[in-house]
Design a protein around this motif. Structure first.
Motif, mmCIF file in Angstrom:
data_model
loop_
_atom_site.group_PDB
_atom_site.id
_atom_site.type_symbol
_atom_site.label_atom_id
_atom_site.label_comp_id
_atom_site.label_asym_id
_atom_site.label_seq_id
_atom_site.Cartn_x
_atom_site.Cartn_y
_atom_site.Cartn_z
ATOM 1 N N SER A 83 0.825 -1.208 0.000
ATOM 2 C CA SER A 83 0.000 0.000 0.000
ATOM 3 C C SER A 83 0.860 1.258 0.000
ATOM 4 O O SER A 83 0.558 2.227 -0.716
ATOM 5 N N THR A 87 0.686 3.790 -3.067
ATOM 6 C CA THR A 87 0.252 5.159 -2.771
ATOM 7 C C THR A 87 1.299 6.175 -3.215
ATOM 8 O O THR A 87 0.966 7.228 -3.788
ATOM 9 N N THR A 91 0.584 8.911 -6.129
ATOM 10 C CA THR A 91 0.761 10.339 -5.836
ATOM 11 C C THR A 91 1.724 10.980 -6.831
ATOM 12 O O THR A 91 1.512 12.123 -7.274
ATOM 13 N N THR A 177 -6.279 9.537 -7.385
ATOM 14 C CA THR A 177 -6.692 10.392 -6.269
ATOM 15 C C THR A 177 -7.469 9.616 -5.207
ATOM 16 O O THR A 177 -7.309 9.847 -4.009
ATOM 17 N N THR A 178 -8.318 8.697 -5.666
ATOM 18 C CA THR A 178 -9.203 7.987 -4.735
ATOM 19 C C THR A 178 -8.664 6.632 -4.264
ATOM 20 O O THR A 178 -9.040 6.153 -3.196
ATOM 21 N N GLN A 179 -7.793 6.013 -5.055
ATOM 22 C CA GLN A 179 -7.324 4.669 -4.709
ATOM 23 C C GLN A 179 -6.552 4.592 -3.390
ATOM 24 O O GLN A 179 -6.682 3.597 -2.673
ATOM 25 N N PRO A 180 -5.735 5.598 -3.046
ATOM 26 C CA PRO A 180 -5.035 5.511 -1.753
ATOM 27 C C PRO A 180 -5.975 5.303 -0.567
ATOM 28 O O PRO A 180 -5.657 4.550 0.356
ATOM 29 N N ALA A 181 -7.120 5.974 -0.586
ATOM 30 C CA ALA A 181 -8.084 5.812 0.512
ATOM 31 C C ALA A 181 -8.630 4.390 0.540
ATOM 32 O O ALA A 181 -8.811 3.800 1.607
ATOM 33 N N GLN A 182 -8.869 3.818 -0.648
ATOM 34 C CA GLN A 182 -9.362 2.450 -0.719
ATOM 35 C C GLN A 182 -8.298 1.467 -0.248
ATOM 36 O O GLN A 182 -8.594 0.491 0.451
ATOM 37 N N LYS A 184 -5.976 2.109 1.915
ATOM 38 C CA LYS A 184 -5.906 2.260 3.364
ATOM 39 C C LYS A 184 -7.003 1.459 4.049
ATOM 40 O O LYS A 184 -6.773 0.791 5.076
ATOM 41 N N ALA A 185 -8.202 1.510 3.476
ATOM 42 C CA ALA A 185 -9.333 0.766 4.040
ATOM 43 C C ALA A 185 -9.097 -0.743 3.928
ATOM 44 O O ALA A 185 -9.400 -1.505 4.857
#
Length: 202
Positions: A83, A87, A91, A177-182, A184-185
């Motif tokens: 991850s 990430t 980025t 932009t959104t994949q890092p949050a996913q 992390k989850a």
């Protein structure tokens, strides 16, 4: 008579110890119970355990851990490392994608201008062809109409490709932009699953 009673009592007590000892020993081997020999393995009630350091803990103490626990913990550690790498890469991609969108947007505007100019020339050539009287003029304007028609098709095709590229870049930016949050989850879920499987006493 007293000696017989004492002997009987001693046998009962000894028997109780002999019966209780294996059960107590078996109960000791479970997740989180201290052990001494690194990588020692044993099987309890069909479940395999290994003497190791708990990957989910900062403690360096050796404890018994089920193989399911160790596998789940290893999966968490790997997902956590992956991850971080993903990430970082995502980025780093965003500025590159932004540059691509800016470049393609400029190309689109330039190509659109060329298409508009070509359409004007095509319209003019068609008007002149319609007004032509001599065979020579008709031949010349027919050739011009054909050339400008081909140019319109070319610029239209280029414009469609550029528009498609911009859409792809925008989709890539959204993912980056959104994949890092996913990610992390997903890592958090993997950790929670490992912690559950590694619950002390299991």
């Amino acid at each position: 008579m007293r000696k017989l009673a004492s002997l009987t009592l001693a046998l009962v007590v000894a028997g109780g110890v002999m019966i209780a000892t294996p059960a107590t020993a078996a109960a000791k081997i479970s997740n989180g119970v201290a052990c001494k020999k690194l990588n020692q393995t044993t099987t309890v009630s069909g479940s395999k355990y290994k003497c190791a350091k708990n990957p989910l803990s900062t403690s360096t103490k050796l404890t018994w851990l089920s193989l399911d626990c160790l596998n789940s913990a290893a999966a968490f550690v790997k997902s956590q490392k992956d991850s971080v790498v993903l990430t970082t890469n995502l980025t780093a991609q965003i500025p590159v994608i932004d540059l691509g969108i800016t470049t393609e947007t400029a190309n689109k505007a330039e190509t659109q201008k060329k298409l508009d100019d070509t359409n004007l020339r095509l319209t003019a050539a068609k008007a002149k062809l319609a007004a032509a009287v001599s065979d020579a003029d008709k031949k010349a304007y027919t050739s011009a109409v054909s050339a400008w028609t081909s140019a319109v098709r070319l610029y239209t095709s280029q414009l469609n490709k550029i528009t498609l590229n911009i859409r792809k870049l925008e989709s890539a930016k959204l993912a980056a932009t959104t994949q890092p949050a996913q990610l992390k989850a997903d890592v958090a879920n993997t950790k929670a699953n490992a912690q559950l499987i590694c619950t002390k006493g299991f």
